[in-house]
Design a protein around this motif. Structure first.
Motif, PDB file in Angstrom:
ATOM      1  N   ARG A  30       0.874  -1.123  -0.092  1.00  0.00           N
ATOM      2  CA  ARG A  30       0.072   0.033  -0.103  1.00  0.00           C
ATOM      3  C   ARG A  30       0.884   1.220  -0.082  1.00  0.00           C
ATOM      4  O   ARG A  30       0.395   2.323   0.147  1.00  0.00           O
ATOM      5  N   VAL A  54       2.184   3.781  -8.223  1.00  0.00           N
ATOM      6  CA  VAL A  54       0.956   3.391  -7.406  1.00  0.00           C
ATOM      7  C   VAL A  54       0.933   1.768  -7.276  1.00  0.00           C
ATOM      8  O   VAL A  54       1.190   1.117  -8.140  1.00  0.00           O
ATOM      9  N   ALA A  58      -4.384  -0.460  -5.738  1.00  0.00           N
ATOM     10  CA  ALA A  58      -4.943   0.850  -5.180  1.00  0.00           C
ATOM     11  C   ALA A  58      -5.952   1.459  -5.960  1.00  0.00           C
ATOM     12  O   ALA A  58      -6.222   1.217  -7.071  1.00  0.00           O
ATOM     13  N   ARG A  59      -6.987   1.912  -5.228  1.00  0.00           N
ATOM     14  CA  ARG A  59      -7.784   2.942  -5.840  1.00  0.00           C
ATOM     15  C   ARG A  59      -7.248   4.421  -5.755  1.00  0.00           C
ATOM     16  O   ARG A  59      -6.574   4.641  -5.036  1.00  0.00           O
ATOM     17  N   GLN A 103       0.002   9.980   0.803  1.00  0.00           N
ATOM     18  CA  GLN A 103      -0.755   9.106  -0.405  1.00  0.00           C
ATOM     19  C   GLN A 103      -0.745   9.943  -1.718  1.00  0.00           C
ATOM     20  O   GLN A 103      -1.441   9.482  -2.570  1.00  0.00           O
ATOM     21  N   MET A 159      -3.849   8.237  -3.769  1.00  0.00           N
ATOM     22  CA  MET A 159      -3.981   6.792  -3.569  1.00  0.00           C
ATOM     23  C   MET A 159      -5.056   6.459  -2.324  1.00  0.00           C
ATOM     24  O   MET A 159      -4.330   7.086  -1.377  1.00  0.00           O
ATOM     25  N   GLU A 161      -6.506   3.933   0.345  1.00  0.00           N
ATOM     26  CA  GLU A 161      -6.152   2.795   1.154  1.00  0.00           C
ATOM     27  C   GLU A 161      -7.469   1.900   1.158  1.00  0.00           C
ATOM     28  O   GLU A 161      -8.413   2.396   1.190  1.00  0.00           O
TER      29      GLU A 161
END
Length: 161
Positions: A30, A54, A58-59, A103, A159, A161
């Motif tokens: 992550r 990334v 990941a979203r 992130q 990104m 989590e």
């Protein structure tokens, strides 16, 4: 780790989507990977990284451009004040997503009438917010933004989590 692979035929292109069978991801899975190749100019003194990778699972979220408006919509005529407020607004948007600065994958910043005197203000604010986790970044000089007194805007790819 086993993966089920699904193929979709869209407009003649095959897209492959990996679906993880694992229920828990590794902590390292992550994390963003920052890449600054040694044979390129070192961008870190200027507050950005060459590339950020990334993780596969990941979203991503895209944060619209944040300007230097305070909570009432007022804009200071001072560039440095607007930049500081815009990064505070970006932090508020990150908080709303449950995300932290480390992130952020990519920033795009827009500066009205950019010149080198503004670079120190920009670099200081980025380093204050991101520390050593400097995102990839692009600065685009522009003649004007959405409203006339606006001098700075920052958008982000994050990104989740």
């Amino acid at each position: 780790m086993s993966r089920a692979i699904r193929h979709l035929l869209i407009g003649g292109l095959i897209m492959t989507m990996g679906v993880s069978a694992a229920t828990a991801a590794n902590e390292s899975d992550r994390k963003l990977t920052i890449v600054n190749p040694k044979n390129l100019y070192d961008p870190t003194p200027n507050g950005y990284s060459t590339a950020v990778v990334v993780p596969r699972e990941a979203r991503l979220a895209y944060i619209s451009g944040q300007g230097g408006q305070d909570g009432t919509g007022a804009l200071s005529p001072d560039f440095a004040v607007q930049v500081k407020q815009a990064y505070a607004n970006l932090r508020t948007a990150l908080d709303a997503l449950g995300a932290k600065p480390d992130q952020v994958v990519k920033l795009t910043i827009f500066v009205v009438d950019h010149d080198m005197s503004k670079l120190e203000v920009l670099t200081r604010n980025v380093k204050e917010m991101f520390g050593r986790a400097l995102p990839a970044q692009t600065l685009i000089p522009v003649p004007k933004l959405a409203v006339d007194p606006m001098l700075f805007e920052v958008e982000a790819v994050v990104m989740l989590e």
